[in-house]
Design a protein around this motif. Structure first.
Motif, PDB file in Angstrom:
ATOM      1  N   LYS A 135       0.824  -1.214   0.000  1.00 23.05           N
ATOM      2  CA  LYS A 135       0.000   0.000   0.000  1.00 23.05           C
ATOM      3  C   LYS A 135       0.854   1.258   0.000  1.00 23.05           C
ATOM      4  CE  LYS A 135      -3.604  -2.211   2.875  1.00 23.05           C
ATOM      5  NZ  LYS A 135      -4.732  -2.251   1.925  1.00 23.05           N
ATOM      6  N   PHE A 136       2.106   1.120   0.402  1.00 22.93           N
ATOM      7  CA  PHE A 136       2.975   2.291   0.583  1.00 22.93           C
ATOM      8  C   PHE A 136       3.831   2.540  -0.654  1.00 22.93           C
ATOM      9  CE2 PHE A 136       1.772   0.998   4.772  1.00 22.93           C
ATOM     10  CZ  PHE A 136       1.670   2.187   5.483  1.00 22.93           C
ATOM     11  N   PRO A 137       4.190   3.795  -0.885  1.00 18.90           N
ATOM     12  CA  PRO A 137       5.031   4.110  -2.050  1.00 18.90           C
ATOM     13  C   PRO A 137       6.412   3.484  -1.934  1.00 18.90           C
ATOM     14  CG  PRO A 137       4.750   6.043  -0.642  1.00 18.90           C
ATOM     15  CD  PRO A 137       3.805   5.002  -0.133  1.00 18.90           C
ATOM     16  N   GLU A 138       7.009   3.186  -3.067  1.00 17.11           N
ATOM     17  CA  GLU A 138       8.354   2.618  -3.086  1.00 17.11           C
ATOM     18  C   GLU A 138       9.325   3.577  -2.400  1.00 17.11           C
ATOM     19  OE1 GLU A 138      11.624   0.943  -6.339  1.00 17.11           O
ATOM     20  OE2 GLU A 138       9.608   1.554  -6.981  1.00 17.11           O
ATOM     21  N   GLY A 139      10.222   3.029  -1.605  1.00 17.02           N
ATOM     22  CA  GLY A 139      11.193   3.860  -0.901  1.00 17.02           C
ATOM     23  C   GLY A 139      10.742   4.322   0.464  1.00 17.02           C
ATOM     24  N   THR A 140       9.550   3.891   0.917  1.00 21.98           N
ATOM     25  CA  THR A 140       9.097   4.252   2.260  1.00 21.98           C
ATOM     26  C   THR A 140      10.089   3.698   3.280  1.00 21.98           C
ATOM     27  OG1 THR A 140       6.773   4.262   1.640  1.00 21.98           O
ATOM     28  CG2 THR A 140       7.254   3.973   3.974  1.00 21.98           C
ATOM     29  N   PRO A 141      10.574   4.515   4.210  1.00 24.18           N
ATOM     30  CA  PRO A 141      11.551   4.031   5.185  1.00 24.18           C
ATOM     31  C   PRO A 141      11.029   2.844   5.991  1.00 24.18           C
ATOM     32  CG  PRO A 141      11.424   6.426   5.241  1.00 24.18           C
ATOM     33  CD  PRO A 141      10.298   5.953   4.369  1.00 24.18           C
ATOM     34  N   VAL A 142      11.939   1.926   6.298  1.00 29.55           N
ATOM     35  CA  VAL A 142      11.583   0.758   7.105  1.00 29.55           C
ATOM     36  C   VAL A 142      11.000   1.186   8.452  1.00 29.55           C
ATOM     37  CG1 VAL A 142      12.560  -1.236   8.334  1.00 29.55           C
ATOM     38  CG2 VAL A 142      13.264  -0.747   5.986  1.00 29.55           C
ATOM     39  N   HIS A 143      11.587   2.218   9.030  1.00 33.13           N
ATOM     40  CA  HIS A 143      11.104   2.736  10.317  1.00 33.13           C
ATOM     41  C   HIS A 143       9.620   3.096  10.231  1.00 33.13           C
ATOM     42  CE1 HIS A 143      12.368   5.406  13.974  1.00 33.13           C
ATOM     43  NE2 HIS A 143      11.190   4.867  14.172  1.00 33.13           N
ATOM     44  N   ALA A 144       9.247   3.791   9.180  1.00 33.75           N
ATOM     45  CA  ALA A 144       7.853   4.199   9.004  1.00 33.75           C
ATOM     46  C   ALA A 144       6.949   2.992   8.801  1.00 33.75           C
ATOM     47  CB  ALA A 144       7.731   5.152   7.812  1.00 33.75           C
ATOM     48  N   LEU A 145       7.418   2.005   8.043  1.00 40.25           N
ATOM     49  CA  LEU A 145       6.614   0.799   7.807  1.00 40.25           C
ATOM     50  C   LEU A 145       6.384   0.023   9.100  1.00 40.25           C
ATOM     51  CD1 LEU A 145       8.101  -0.513   4.436  1.00 40.25           C
ATOM     52  CD2 LEU A 145       5.779   0.341   4.819  1.00 40.25           C
TER      53      LEU A 145
END
Length: 409
Positions: free
Chosen positions: A73-83
């Motif tokens: 669901k998240f854009p490519e490159g979303t930080p792992v921390h945010a995920l």
């Protein structure tokens, strides 16, 4: 009969779950230490070098633990921390159920609000120029002078820690609400802090390190009980498991520590909400003080010779870069360049160098003295955060005094 250090039912249940996941503690257990919260205790005498804990890859929480149906669901490159933070905030109850016993042992949001500057009220965080209470390395601001912008870019990741942290959190928040618009800020920021304070470096053997070190992270159930000390670290990940070994001998009943890394107290304060009474990695940065004392042409020369910024001072004195910056104030350009290049020491005057460096350190001590007085006026408030600030600033003042004496020797 439970031992006096028994941490509670939720921690006992979690420990049983951790063992069922293949996690193997050896002579250690979670414990509650009066006045200091949770940590790890030795349940027997332990010898240096013994394996204390093994956490297999299968029991770790890595990016691979997040279902693709969620992460896609998240854009490519979303930080792992945010995920990670988004998963614990926005995932459905069924996906989170596996981790319930672990999550029950996590600190509360109130615990973070009591110790983490990023969730402190504005009056304590230093956004008001007349009320700068956090140390400069954290806040990026000073009470005794107006900070100037540096003339040249350089790696200053050790400074203005709080604005950097806020920028990362805000970017993560904006990404997550673009996917889950109804996300609750307090819940998300809580999970973001959980990840920030409890993650371990995670990189498979042979894997190239990501550009952002925060993308090489994993959560390790049970290992996150360890509190930090500036001990020599003995933690290794071999691609199959994390292995924690004792760095000292421990008697039964002693707290067992691991190192979070060689960090000064301001970093520990900003990132984890605590700092050490004695920290061999303690250092202060004189960059802002030195930059305001050097004209643009001198700063340009420092930049050309790759001595621009990162001027450190410890209780034992100043670093070589600081000495170089002091020399440029009184040496001729030719002599200074020859000295920097190692061709000659002509024109170097140790007494002049020491006098300049002492002046810079005393400027930092003046900042500490001013802020100690300001924070001291607030101690009538029953607030542990005020006490933390006062204790930290007194540490800074004492370090400056020791550094001045060291430079004078």
């Amino acid at each position: 009969m439970k031992p006096t250090w028994w941490p509670g039912e939720e921690h006992e249940s979690f420990t049983e779950w951790a063992v069922s996941q293949g996690i193997t503690p050896n002579g250690i257990a979670p414990a509650r230490f009066p006045g200091r919260g949770l940590g790890m205790i030795a349940t027997r005498n332990i010898k240096k070098g013994e394996s204390l804990l093994r956490v297999p890859l299968e029991a770790m929480f890595t990016i691979n633990c997040i279902p693709e149906s969620f992460s896609s669901k998240f854009p490519e490159g979303t930080p792992v921390h945010a995920l990670f933070a988004a998963f614990f905030t926005n995932s459905d109850a069924e996906a989170l159920q596996k981790y319930d016993l672990w999550r029950n042992t996590w600190p509360s949001r109130q615990d973070f609000e009591d110790s983490m500057p990023i969730v402190w009220p504005e009056s304590l965080r230093g956004s008001d120029p007349d009320q700068t209470l956090l140390p400069p390395s954290i806040s990026g601001t000073w009470n005794t002078f107006q900070k100037r912008m540096s003339e040249y870019p350089y790696d200053s990741s050790h400074q203005s820690l709080l604005p950097q942290q806020e920028k990362r959190l805000q970017a993560a928040w904006e990404t997550v609400i673009s996917v889950f618009p109804e996300t609750d800020w307090e819940t998300f920021s809580y999970h973001w802090l959980i990840v920030n304070t409890r993650s371990f470096h995670y990189l498979m053997p042979g894997e190239e390190a990501p550009e952002d070190r925060n993308d090489a992270m994993a959560l390790l159930p049970f290992a996150d009980y360890f509190n930090h000390s500036d001990v020599i670290d003995d933690v290794k990940f071999n691609g199959k498991e994390y292995v924690f070994r004792a760095t000292n001998d421990y008697d039964e009943g002693e707290e067992v520590y691991m190192s979070y890394g060689p960090h000064p107290n301001d970093f520990l304060f900003a990132e984890y909400g605590f700092f050490l009474d004695k920290n061999d990695c303690e250092t202060l940065y004189l960059d802002d003080i030195i930059f305001r004392d050097l004209n643009p042409s001198l700063q340009e020369e420092l930049n050309l010779q790759q001595y621009y910024g990162n001027y450190q001072v410890t209780s034992t004195g100043a670093c070589y870069r600081t000495e170089i910056a002091a020399c440029i104030k009184y040496m001729t350009p030719k002599n200074w360049q020859n000295y920097v290049l190692g061709h000659s020491t002509k024109g170097v005057d140790d007494k002049k160098t020491e006098t300049i460096i002492r002046k810079w350190i005393k400027a930092y001590a003046g900042e500490a003295s001013t802020t100690v007085a300001k924070v001291g006026d607030m101690t009538s408030q029953t607030d542990g955060r005020i006490e933390m600030l006062l204790r930290r600033w007194k540490q800074i003042y004492d370090l400056c005094q020791q550094a001045v004496e060291a430079v004078s020797c």
